[in-house]
Write an enzyme that holds these catalytic residues in place. Structure first.
Site, PDB file in Angstrom:
ATOM      1  N   HIS A 172       0.795  -1.226   0.000  1.00 21.29           N
ATOM      2  CA  HIS A 172       0.000   0.000   0.000  1.00 21.29           C
ATOM      3  C   HIS A 172       0.831   1.283   0.000  1.00 21.29           C
ATOM      4  O   HIS A 172       0.286   2.373  -0.124  1.00 21.29           O
ATOM      5  CB  HIS A 172      -0.937   0.018   1.211  1.00 21.29           C
ATOM      6  CG  HIS A 172      -0.208   0.230   2.500  1.00 21.29           C
ATOM      7  ND1 HIS A 172       0.571  -0.752   3.080  1.00 21.29           N
ATOM      8  CD2 HIS A 172      -0.112   1.315   3.290  1.00 21.29           C
ATOM      9  CE1 HIS A 172       1.101  -0.267   4.184  1.00 21.29           C
ATOM     10  NE2 HIS A 172       0.706   0.980   4.343  1.00 21.29           N
TER      11      HIS A 172
ATOM     12  N   HIS B 231       1.434   6.877   0.006  1.00 17.65           N
ATOM     13  CA  HIS B 231       0.620   5.939   0.793  1.00 17.65           C
ATOM     14  C   HIS B 231      -0.793   5.940   0.229  1.00 17.65           C
ATOM     15  O   HIS B 231      -1.499   6.946   0.299  1.00 17.65           O
ATOM     16  CB  HIS B 231       0.610   6.384   2.258  1.00 17.65           C
ATOM     17  CG  HIS B 231      -0.083   5.448   3.181  1.00 17.65           C
ATOM     18  ND1 HIS B 231      -1.454   5.310   3.210  1.00 17.65           N
ATOM     19  CD2 HIS B 231       0.413   4.604   4.105  1.00 17.65           C
ATOM     20  CE1 HIS B 231      -1.775   4.422   4.134  1.00 17.65           C
ATOM     21  NE2 HIS B 231      -0.661   3.975   4.689  1.00 17.65           N
TER      22      HIS B 231
END
Length: 165
Positions: free
Chosen positions: A71, A86
């Site tokens: 992620h 992110h």
């Protein structure tokens, strides 16, 4: 070319491009205190446009982190500044489900190179907020300018500019 260190009036300049297409806004408006309080660093947040599931490199540099869960990815520019991208809120809880890393730690990348692929169906099923944070994670002599309020296109539009003091 997004990694533009050049001499202009004896000041170096770095332009960082949008890693994902969407609406660019201040971190303070992110509904997560880790990001809104800038605990991991200052930067911008981008609310992706519908159907946006690919993260591109915002700068020429070296991959210094690919999260095991896929992620997040970290990049170090040639000037030593480090950046973190992110994807989404609470995405670490997916344990990698829905993410495909397209690079490995240590790889050299150019601005616009694909870094991560996101399975949007998995994100929707899990109820993930896709806000994507783009953070400056280490200190340096440059002064950042954040380009908020615009609908940005990944790999094309600047979201952070940095100029030497």
């Amino acid at each position: 070319m997004a990694f533009n260190w050049f001499r202009k009036d004896k000041k170096a300049h770095l332009t960082l491009l949008a890693p994902i297409s969407g609406k660019c806004f201040p971190l303070e408006d992110v509904p997560d205190k880790v990001f809104s309080q800038k605990i991991l660093g200052d930067g911008v947040a981008i609310q992706p446009v519908p159907g946006e599931g690919q993260i591109l490199s915002p700068v020429d540099g070296k991959i210094i982190l690919v999260a095991e869960t896929g992620h997040a990815v970290g990049i170090q520019a040639a000037n030593g500044r480090e950046f973190l991208i992110h994807y989404g809120l609470d995405t670490v809880e997916l344990n990698g489900r829905g993410f495909t890393a397209l690079v490995e730690s240590g790889a050299q990348v150019s601005a616009g190179d694909p870094l991560l692929s996101v399975d949007l169906a998995v994100m929707a099923e899990a109820g993930i907020n896709p806000i994507t944070m783009f953070l400056i994670v280490n200190d340096g002599p440059e002064i950042p300018t954040f380009h908020y309020g615009a609908l940005v296109k990944k790999g094309e539009d600047p979201v952070i500019s940095m100029e030497a003091k």
